[in-house]
Design an enzyme around this catalytic site. Structure first.
Site, PDB file in Angstrom:
ATOM      1  N   ASP A  34      50.705  42.465  86.516  1.00  0.00           N
ATOM      2  CA  ASP A  34      49.913  43.668  86.784  1.00  0.00           C
ATOM      3  C   ASP A  34      49.469  44.338  85.493  1.00  0.00           C
ATOM      4  O   ASP A  34      48.374  44.897  85.404  1.00  0.00           O
ATOM      5  CB  ASP A  34      50.710  44.652  87.647  1.00  0.00           C
ATOM      6  CG  ASP A  34      50.873  44.120  89.062  1.00  0.00           C
ATOM      7  OD1 ASP A  34      50.005  43.318  89.471  1.00  0.00           O
ATOM      8  OD2 ASP A  34      51.851  44.477  89.736  1.00  0.00           O
ATOM      9  N   GLU A 112      73.749  55.530  58.999  1.00  0.00           N
ATOM     10  CA  GLU A 112      72.851  54.594  59.677  1.00  0.00           C
ATOM     11  C   GLU A 112      73.149  53.207  59.166  1.00  0.00           C
ATOM     12  O   GLU A 112      73.631  53.046  58.056  1.00  0.00           O
ATOM     13  CB  GLU A 112      71.384  54.911  59.325  1.00  0.00           C
ATOM     14  CG  GLU A 112      70.900  56.240  59.827  1.00  0.00           C
ATOM     15  CD  GLU A 112      69.660  56.709  59.056  1.00  0.00           C
ATOM     16  OE1 GLU A 112      68.793  55.876  58.745  1.00  0.00           O
ATOM     17  OE2 GLU A 112      69.593  57.912  58.761  1.00  0.00           O
ATOM     18  N   LYS A 114      71.961  49.742  57.528  1.00  0.00           N
ATOM     19  CA  LYS A 114      70.866  49.368  56.647  1.00  0.00           C
ATOM     20  C   LYS A 114      70.207  48.151  57.294  1.00  0.00           C
ATOM     21  O   LYS A 114      70.775  47.063  57.331  1.00  0.00           O
ATOM     22  CB  LYS A 114      71.389  49.030  55.254  1.00  0.00           C
ATOM     23  CG  LYS A 114      70.298  48.890  54.223  1.00  0.00           C
ATOM     24  CD  LYS A 114      70.873  48.995  52.814  1.00  0.00           C
ATOM     25  CE  LYS A 114      69.787  49.122  51.767  1.00  0.00           C
ATOM     26  NZ  LYS A 114      68.993  47.900  51.597  1.00  0.00           N
ATOM     27  N   ASP A 116      67.830  45.097  57.806  1.00  0.00           N
ATOM     28  CA  ASP A 116      67.412  44.144  56.797  1.00  0.00           C
ATOM     29  C   ASP A 116      66.056  43.536  57.158  1.00  0.00           C
ATOM     30  O   ASP A 116      65.976  42.586  57.911  1.00  0.00           O
ATOM     31  CB  ASP A 116      68.488  43.052  56.687  1.00  0.00           C
ATOM     32  CG  ASP A 116      68.475  42.409  55.321  1.00  0.00           C
ATOM     33  OD1 ASP A 116      67.737  42.888  54.444  1.00  0.00           O
ATOM     34  OD2 ASP A 116      69.202  41.420  55.141  1.00  0.00           O
ATOM     35  N   TYR A 223      63.808  55.200  60.328  1.00  0.00           N
ATOM     36  CA  TYR A 223      64.938  55.892  59.716  1.00  0.00           C
ATOM     37  C   TYR A 223      64.598  57.170  58.958  1.00  0.00           C
ATOM     38  O   TYR A 223      65.479  57.831  58.462  1.00  0.00           O
ATOM     39  CB  TYR A 223      65.727  54.950  58.811  1.00  0.00           C
ATOM     40  CG  TYR A 223      64.895  54.283  57.733  1.00  0.00           C
ATOM     41  CD1 TYR A 223      64.434  55.007  56.643  1.00  0.00           C
ATOM     42  CD2 TYR A 223      64.581  52.930  57.824  1.00  0.00           C
ATOM     43  CE1 TYR A 223      63.664  54.405  55.666  1.00  0.00           C
ATOM     44  CE2 TYR A 223      63.819  52.324  56.847  1.00  0.00           C
ATOM     45  CZ  TYR A 223      63.365  53.058  55.773  1.00  0.00           C
ATOM     46  OH  TYR A 223      62.606  52.475  54.821  1.00  0.00           O
ATOM     47  N   LYS A 286      73.394  59.521  54.430  1.00  0.00           N
ATOM     48  CA  LYS A 286      72.442  60.543  53.987  1.00  0.00           C
ATOM     49  C   LYS A 286      73.018  61.931  54.215  1.00  0.00           C
ATOM     50  O   LYS A 286      73.713  62.152  55.221  1.00  0.00           O
ATOM     51  CB  LYS A 286      71.121  60.415  54.760  1.00  0.00           C
ATOM     52  CG  LYS A 286      70.414  59.102  54.516  1.00  0.00           C
ATOM     53  CD  LYS A 286      69.207  58.918  55.413  1.00  0.00           C
ATOM     54  CE  LYS A 286      68.657  57.505  55.236  1.00  0.00           C
ATOM     55  NZ  LYS A 286      67.687  57.136  56.264  1.00  0.00           N
ATOM     56  N   LYS A 310      76.946  48.555  50.531  1.00  0.00           N
ATOM     57  CA  LYS A 310      76.679  47.148  50.873  1.00  0.00           C
ATOM     58  C   LYS A 310      77.933  46.462  51.386  1.00  0.00           C
ATOM     59  O   LYS A 310      78.975  46.516  50.732  1.00  0.00           O
ATOM     60  CB  LYS A 310      76.198  46.410  49.624  1.00  0.00           C
ATOM     61  CG  LYS A 310      74.834  46.853  49.139  1.00  0.00           C
ATOM     62  CD  LYS A 310      73.736  46.086  49.862  1.00  0.00           C
ATOM     63  CE  LYS A 310      72.406  46.489  49.308  1.00  0.00           C
ATOM     64  NZ  LYS A 310      71.508  45.447  48.979  1.00  0.00           N
ATOM     65  N   CYS A 404      67.271   5.298  50.881  1.00  0.00           N
ATOM     66  CA  CYS A 404      66.993   6.135  52.038  1.00  0.00           C
ATOM     67  C   CYS A 404      68.021   5.839  53.131  1.00  0.00           C
ATOM     68  O   CYS A 404      68.267   4.682  53.458  1.00  0.00           O
ATOM     69  CB  CYS A 404      65.585   5.851  52.547  1.00  0.00           C
ATOM     70  SG  CYS A 404      65.215   6.727  54.062  1.00  0.00           S
ATOM     71  N   CYS A 407      65.985   3.985  56.066  1.00  0.00           N
ATOM     72  CA  CYS A 407      65.264   2.713  55.953  1.00  0.00           C
ATOM     73  C   CYS A 407      65.682   1.895  54.736  1.00  0.00           C
ATOM     74  O   CYS A 407      65.086   0.853  54.474  1.00  0.00           O
ATOM     75  CB  CYS A 407      63.759   2.967  55.923  1.00  0.00           C
ATOM     76  SG  CYS A 407      63.188   3.670  54.377  1.00  0.00           S
ATOM     77  N   CYS A 422      61.681   9.432  49.832  1.00  0.00           N
ATOM     78  CA  CYS A 422      61.644   8.048  50.288  1.00  0.00           C
ATOM     79  C   CYS A 422      60.170   7.652  50.319  1.00  0.00           C
ATOM     80  O   CYS A 422      59.387   8.254  51.041  1.00  0.00           O
ATOM     81  CB  CYS A 422      62.240   7.922  51.689  1.00  0.00           C
ATOM     82  SG  CYS A 422      61.814   6.349  52.466  1.00  0.00           S
ATOM     83  N   CYS A 428      59.417   4.280  57.574  1.00  0.00           N
ATOM     84  CA  CYS A 428      60.646   5.067  57.643  1.00  0.00           C
ATOM     85  C   CYS A 428      60.587   5.968  58.879  1.00  0.00           C
ATOM     86  O   CYS A 428      59.702   6.819  59.007  1.00  0.00           O
ATOM     87  CB  CYS A 428      60.759   5.879  56.351  1.00  0.00           C
ATOM     88  SG  CYS A 428      62.226   6.891  56.250  1.00  0.00           S
TER      89      CYS A 428
HETATM   90  P1  AMP Z   1      66.711  48.741  48.329  1.00  0.00           P
HETATM   91  O1  AMP Z   1      65.585  47.869  48.776  1.00  0.00           O
HETATM   92  O2  AMP Z   1      67.988  48.015  48.130  1.00  0.00           O
HETATM   93  O3  AMP Z   1      66.317  49.657  47.209  1.00  0.00           O
HETATM   94  O4  AMP Z   1      67.029  49.686  49.564  1.00  0.00           O
HETATM   95  C1  AMP Z   1      66.087  50.595  50.013  1.00  0.00           C
HETATM   96  C2  AMP Z   1      65.469  50.110  51.263  1.00  0.00           C
HETATM   97  O5  AMP Z   1      66.410  50.017  52.306  1.00  0.00           O
HETATM   98  C3  AMP Z   1      64.443  51.048  51.795  1.00  0.00           C
HETATM   99  O6  AMP Z   1      63.186  50.840  51.204  1.00  0.00           O
HETATM  100  C4  AMP Z   1      64.411  50.708  53.257  1.00  0.00           C
HETATM  101  O7  AMP Z   1      63.377  49.773  53.487  1.00  0.00           O
HETATM  102  C5  AMP Z   1      65.710  49.994  53.525  1.00  0.00           C
HETATM  103  N1  AMP Z   1      66.480  50.597  54.617  1.00  0.00           N
HETATM  104  C6  AMP Z   1      67.021  49.909  55.638  1.00  0.00           C
HETATM  105  N2  AMP Z   1      67.670  50.701  56.475  1.00  0.00           N
HETATM  106  C7  AMP Z   1      67.542  51.957  56.006  1.00  0.00           C
HETATM  107  C8  AMP Z   1      68.006  53.224  56.467  1.00  0.00           C
HETATM  108  N3  AMP Z   1      68.744  53.352  57.575  1.00  0.00           N
HETATM  109  N4  AMP Z   1      67.668  54.297  55.721  1.00  0.00           N
HETATM  110  C9  AMP Z   1      66.947  54.179  54.589  1.00  0.00           C
HETATM  111  N5  AMP Z   1      66.485  53.006  54.115  1.00  0.00           N
HETATM  112  C10 AMP Z   1      66.780  51.896  54.817  1.00  0.00           C
HETATM  113 ZN    ZN Z   2      63.121   6.006  54.336  1.00  0.00          ZN
END
Ligand code: AMP
Ligand code: ZN
Length: 666
Positions: A34, A112, A114, A116, A223, A286, A310, A404, A407, A422, A428
């Site tokens: 839909d 919070e 972090k 990735d 964030y 923070k 970290k 290899c 083969c 190879c 192969c």
């Molecule tokens: P860094 O790249 O190690 O300098 O870390 C800073 C980056 O962490 C920021 O630019 C954000 O993109 C990232 N980041 C991920 N999670 C958070 C969060 N909860 N608060 C602030 N920054 C964050």
């Molecule tokens: Zn091969």
């Protein structure tokens, strides 16, 4: 307001609501079917009434716009990085520093995770999404608005009571589920797997085709809000309200009254991080009070009011049983460590990549060694170091494979190349299968009804040795195969037949010539127009083509001089596969716009934006996404942005209408 306009607006609101329920609240309020019907309806109304175009309409989220060069944009507010800490002592030191600076020990914190991924800055004006820019160097980043708009969990028109002019900062991430699905698809297509979610997420932001971005299961976790409006007193409050109006602010955020409570949060997620649907590499702490944040301010590179903690990468030790060697589609060899299975970061690890011969030498890794394995940023774990204290006296130096594994052919390694190869391209098994799998993959010949495993089966049964053999397959030959019903055999043969319609540029990519990827293939096709022209071109001619370097040129020459390849191409030709640009598309190609760079902006009536861009390229011009001194013409449609217009005027770029353009090429 006209009824049409009302109708459009109602549909947009309704679809936005459904998007919010689905992506923001995880609670679907309409069936996919839909939703599609309504979206199509809206699309139709918008095409018929281009005067009501709105970049924030739900129809704009499927993408389609191509960005060749991402415009550099200066951030209104700098995007700082974060100071890092690795221990509880570091955190206590930080607390002391800020207490001193504030002259108070009454400080509350938000904790919070972090996230990735890749940082992004979303600008909203008047409550509407305006643009998205990457962090870049913190002062300026790339404008990736068209790509970001396709991420459906970002509300383009946040609803309800919130600040109206603001920047929302967040992280573009690829949840693990989606990442694994993408990789499964790649494996099925015979393509190399993506290494890790973070790089894949950040790579996605710079894809040229926003429709490709739309297909990726990206998400955006927010964030921070940056605004001059003093609506909220605390960071926590500003995020909680952001969630209410539709932004994805993870529920994991928490308040901490003291550094001890921060430690609790850190401990909790250090042990539970494997249960999260996305990757995290730490915690961000923070100062919660925005007034206090302001007092603390910034150092040269980071806020004083925040710090990242970290997590340590998890490591375990286990025993190496065996080193095996994998052969890829191009013949490249990858050594693999086969380990005693061990639990690491929530998964059982049995294998680890050893990359190449140099890596093995550097580690001095030997059979029966005890090794430390770490889950770093990559999905495939790494061997960090050998535990030499546990090495037995009779261990033997590892000698890299000379032949290899598939083969028996002697491996070669050319200077400057980290990998062994190879060279037995046509004999192969994994190379044969891999090349055919690449040929049929979605971005190449896109053959329906034929998958990677079937290719392997067909090869084992002796029915195919190369991609030209596909076109000789008969339904009756295929039916007797394992797990093959009459219907699927018919589909397969029909899918192969249909691939004869695939245009030359995809065919050229499908051939799997080393270093000839999608983009290079397009360039070559544009220049040479047919496989014959390409295969008879000499080195000088090849490198004279825009963006074709020595390495690519040599690879094309090697391919073209190979008798086996010449025969293959002849067979493809006789089967009717497109090995030249079709007459129809040649007909529309001229050199009329040769040497001119165009920028296209606004809404058009006679041609769609994509048609317009194609017409520019077909006539020898170039399309750029941003206006610069080099721009020759701007084709301006309705609603062209005022900033673009001003820039064009300052730079003295000619502004032409859609009709002017059509006159130019006709
Ligand atoms: P860094 O790249 O190690 O300098 O870390 C800073 C980056 O962490 C920021 O630019 C954000 O993109 C990232 N980041 C991920 N999670 C958070 C969060 N909860 N608060 C602030 N920054 C964050
Ligand atoms: Zn091969």
């Amino acid at each position: 307001m006209s009824t049409i306009q009302q109708q459009i607006q109602l549909l947009r609101e309704e679809l936005n609501n459904h998007n919010y329920n689905y992506y923001g609240l995880d609670n679907a309020s309409i069936s996919d079917y839909d939703f599609d019907i309504k979206l199509k309806e809206l699309e139709k109304l918008e095409t018929e009434n281009p005067q009501y175009f709105d970049a924030n309409s739900p129809t704009q989220r499927v993408g389609g716009e191509i960005t060749k060069n991402f415009e550099t944009v200066t951030h209104k507010n700098r995007m700082y990085s974060l100071d890092n800490s690795y221990s509880k002592e570091d955190l206590l030191d930080w607390e002391k520093r800020i207490q001193k600076k504030l002259g108070s020990d009454d400080i509350e914190y938000t904790c919070e995770l972090k996230y990735d991924g890749a940082s992004i800055n979303l600008t909203f004006e008047n409550g509407k999404f305006i643009k998205a820019v990457t962090r870049g160097d913190g002062f300026q980043g790339d404008d990736v608005t068209t790509n970001i708009r396709t991420i459906k969990s970002i509300p383009l028109l946040p609803k309800g009571d919130y600040v109206t002019d603001f920047e929302m900062r967040g992280e573009i991430i690829l949840p693990l589920d989606g990442f694994h699905k993408m990789n499964e698809e790649r494996v099925a297509n015979g393509e190399e797997e993506y290494r890790n979610p973070r790089n894949t997420a950040s790579g996605s932001l710079k894809l040229q085709d926003s429709a490709e971005v739309a297909k990726r299961p990206l998400d955006c976790l927010l964030y921070q809000v940056v605004t001059d409006e003093r609506k909220y007193k605390t960071h926590y409050e500003s995020l909680e309200n952001a969630r209410i109006v539709g932004f994805k602010v993870p529920k994991t955020i928490a308040l901490a009254k003291s550094i001890d409570e921060v430690f609790d949060f850190v401990n909790l997620w250090d042990s539970k991080r494997n249960e999260l649907p996305y990757e995290t590499d730490g915690v961000v702490i923070k100062v919660n009070d925005l007034q206090q944040q302001e007092e603390l301010g910034y150092t040269a590179k980071a806020p004083r009011w925040a710090i990242a903690y970290k997590f340590k990468a998890e490591q375990v030790s286990t025993v190496l049983h065996e080193i095996t060697y994998q052969v890829g589609r191009t013949g490249a060899i990858t050594p693999v460590a086969n380990l005693e299975p061990v639990q690491l970061a929530g998964t059982t690890v049995k294998r680890a990549s050893l990359h190449n011969a140099d890596q093995i030498e550097k580690l001095d890794i030997r059979i029966n060694d005890t090794v430390f394995v770490e889950k770093g940023g990559e999905i495939i774990p790494k061997i960090i170091v050998v535990d030499f204290t546990k090495r037995s006296a009779d261990s033997e130096l590892t000698i890299y494979a000379q032949n290899c594994p598939e083969c028996e052919t002697e491996l070669i390694r050319t200077e400057g190349d980290a990998k062994h190869y190879c060279p037995n391209e046509f004999g192969c098994a994994p190379q044969i299968t891999g090349r055919i799998q690449h040929y049929i993959s979605r971005k190449a010949m896109d053959i329906d009804g034929l998958g990677g495993e079937t290719v392997d089966l067909l090869r084992k049964e002796g029915l195919i040795q190369n991609y030209a053999d596909l076109y000789d397959l008969q339904v009756e030959q295929v039916i007797p195969l394992e797990r093959m019903a009459e219907k699927s055999a018919q589909n397969m043969v029909a899918g192969i037949e249909k691939s004869k319609e695939i245009p030359f540029e995809k065919v050229l990519f499908a051939l799997g010539i080393r270093f000839v990827g999608e983009t290079v293939a397009k360039k070559l096709v544009k220049h040479f127009k047919s496989i014959d022209n390409l295969m008879t071109a000499d080195f000088e001619t090849l490198i004279s083509v825009d963006e074709i370097g020595d390495r690519i040129a040599q690879s094309i020459i090697d391919f073209s001089n190979d008798l086996g390849n010449i025969q293959l191409i002849d067979r493809l030709k006789s089967h009717g596969v497109q090995l030249e640009v079709s007459a129809e598309s040649l007909e529309n190609q001229t050199e009329k716009l040769e040497g001119n760079i165009f920028v296209v902006s606004g809404v058009f009536h006679q041609l769609t934006r994509n048609e317009l861009k194609k017409a520019i390229e077909d006539n020898g011009g170039k399309v750029s996404s941003s206006i610069s001194k080099k721009t020759n013409y701007i084709v301006a449609g309705d609603n062209m942005g005022p900033s673009k217009l001003a820039k064009a005027e300052t730079l003295g770029v000619s502004i032409i209408s859609e009709q002017d353009f059509i006159d130019m090429i006709s």
